[in-house]
Design a protein around this motif. Structure first.
Motif, PDB file in Angstrom:
ATOM      1  N   ALA A   1      18.542  45.285   5.449  1.00 34.13           N
ATOM      2  CA  ALA A   1      18.127  43.903   5.605  1.00 34.13           C
ATOM      3  C   ALA A   1      19.280  43.092   6.205  1.00 34.13           C
ATOM      4  O   ALA A   1      20.448  43.462   6.037  1.00 34.13           O
ATOM      5  N   PRO A   2      18.979  42.016   6.899  1.00 35.82           N
ATOM      6  CA  PRO A   2      20.036  41.223   7.542  1.00 35.82           C
ATOM      7  C   PRO A   2      21.131  40.810   6.564  1.00 35.82           C
ATOM      8  O   PRO A   2      20.848  40.219   5.517  1.00 35.82           O
TER       9      PRO A   2
ATOM     10  N   TRP B   1      17.988  53.499   1.250  1.00 37.23           N
ATOM     11  CA  TRP B   1      17.185  54.657   1.636  1.00 37.23           C
ATOM     12  C   TRP B   1      15.704  54.327   1.447  1.00 37.23           C
ATOM     13  O   TRP B   1      15.313  53.751   0.429  1.00 37.23           O
ATOM     14  N   VAL B   2      14.894  54.704   2.439  1.00 41.11           N
ATOM     15  CA  VAL B   2      13.464  54.434   2.394  1.00 41.11           C
ATOM     16  C   VAL B   2      12.683  55.674   1.964  1.00 41.11           C
ATOM     17  O   VAL B   2      11.806  55.607   1.099  1.00 41.11           O
TER      18      VAL B   2
ATOM     19  N   THR C   1      11.643  43.125   5.741  1.00 39.71           N
ATOM     20  CA  THR C   1      12.366  42.755   6.948  1.00 39.71           C
ATOM     21  C   THR C   1      13.730  43.431   6.953  1.00 39.71           C
ATOM     22  O   THR C   1      14.533  43.261   6.027  1.00 39.71           O
ATOM     23  N   ALA C   2      13.987  44.221   7.990  1.00 40.41           N
ATOM     24  CA  ALA C   2      15.225  44.996   8.036  1.00 40.41           C
ATOM     25  C   ALA C   2      15.334  45.730   9.362  1.00 40.41           C
ATOM     26  O   ALA C   2      14.368  45.842  10.116  1.00 40.41           O
TER      27      ALA C   2
ATOM     28  N   VAL D   1      12.476  45.344  12.211  1.00 38.70           N
ATOM     29  CA  VAL D   1      11.158  44.942  11.730  1.00 38.70           C
ATOM     30  C   VAL D   1      11.294  43.590  11.039  1.00 38.70           C
ATOM     31  O   VAL D   1      12.123  43.433  10.139  1.00 38.70           O
ATOM     32  N   THR D   2      10.505  42.641  11.489  1.00 38.65           N
ATOM     33  CA  THR D   2      10.511  41.312  10.880  1.00 38.65           C
ATOM     34  C   THR D   2       9.123  41.019  10.345  1.00 38.65           C
ATOM     35  O   THR D   2       8.130  41.073  11.096  1.00 38.65           O
ATOM     36  N   VAL D   3       9.050  40.756   9.044  1.00 33.91           N
ATOM     37  CA  VAL D   3       7.771  40.434   8.412  1.00 33.91           C
ATOM     38  C   VAL D   3       7.793  38.947   8.072  1.00 33.91           C
ATOM     39  O   VAL D   3       8.546  38.504   7.212  1.00 33.91           O
ATOM     40  N   SER D   4       6.984  38.209   8.788  1.00 37.03           N
ATOM     41  CA  SER D   4       6.988  36.757   8.613  1.00 37.03           C
ATOM     42  C   SER D   4       5.662  36.183   9.076  1.00 37.03           C
ATOM     43  O   SER D   4       5.048  36.697  10.018  1.00 37.03           O
TER      44      SER D   4
END
Lengths: 106, 124
Positions: B40-41, B47-48, B93-94, B120-123
């Motif tokens: 993330a910013p 880890w995903v 978002t990351a 990826v930005t979730v907004s």
């Protein structure tokens, strides 16, 4: 849940030795590794299997892991070593990263 | 040259879906456990999830925050890794990295090959 704990920041003077710790319950029973990440760049592996250096990583980088603590040591720290450092280990088929340590060379 | 190249990132609304891709080259992809790691910013590495080799059953494993929403797949014929992300949240978002260990160098428990990441930005 299991956690790997690192100090948020470490400062060192050029030419001196920097030590960054990573703490977790019985971490010494597992392999720990370390990554260096500079701003805007992808992480780079600097230590794996507790003590080994990948090809191309300077000898001033070394590692140890015993008990509950893994340690990354940078001897003769240079300005170019200023970066974020992350420890990492595997636990029950999942990967954990430490929260990261910002190394400042001043 | 050993390389991982991610793609597919972008802006998506909460609740939406996105599929990331990772193209591998320069090593025997079919022999490699593959993982996704995100950042993330201004934050640390997280880890995903991972996928084993097909010969090991192609088993997947996920971090708790994404389990049940994200899925990882691989296409060994195309040397491609995928991350399907559903029910996206703002906290997803990351910058998403594809990563692995070189099967030849064989480092244990570490990732020595990283891509450059895809954002990826979730907004809303």
């Amino acid at each position: 849940s299991y956690e790997l704990t690192q100090p948020p920041s470490v400062s060192v003077s050029p030419g001196q030795t920097a030590s960054i710790t990573c703490s977790g319950d019985k971490l010494g029973n597992r392999y720990a590794c370390w990554y260096q990440q500079k701003p805007g760049q992808s992480p780079v592996l600097v230590i794996y299997e507790d003590t080994k250096r990948p090809s191309g990583i300077p000898e001033r980088f070394s590692g140890s892991n015993s008990g509950n603590t893994a340690t990354l040591t940078i001897s003769g720290t240079q300005a170019m070593d200023e970066a974020d450092y992350y420890c990492q280990a595997w636990f029950s088929n999942t990967v954990l990263f430490g929260g990261g340590t910002k190394l400042t060379v001043l | 040259e050993v390389q991982l190249v991610e793609s597919g990132g972008g802006l998506v609304k909460p609740g939406g879906s996105l599929r990331l891709s990772c193209a591998a080259s320069g090593f025997t992809f079919s022999d490699a456990w593959m993982s996704w790691v995100r950042q993330a910013p201004g934050k640390g590495l997280e880890w995903v999830g991972r996928i084993n080799t097909r010969s090991e059953g192609g088993t997947t494993g996920y971090a708790a925050p994404v389990k049940g929403r994200f899925s990882i797949a691989r296409d060994d014929l195309k040397n491609m890794l995928y991350l399907q992300m559903n029910s996206l949240k703002t906290e997803d978002t990351a910058l998403y990295y594809c990563t692995t260990r070189d099967p030849v160098r064989g480092v244990i428990g570490a990732f020595d090959i990283w891509g450059q990441g895809t954002m990826v930005t979730v907004s809303s």
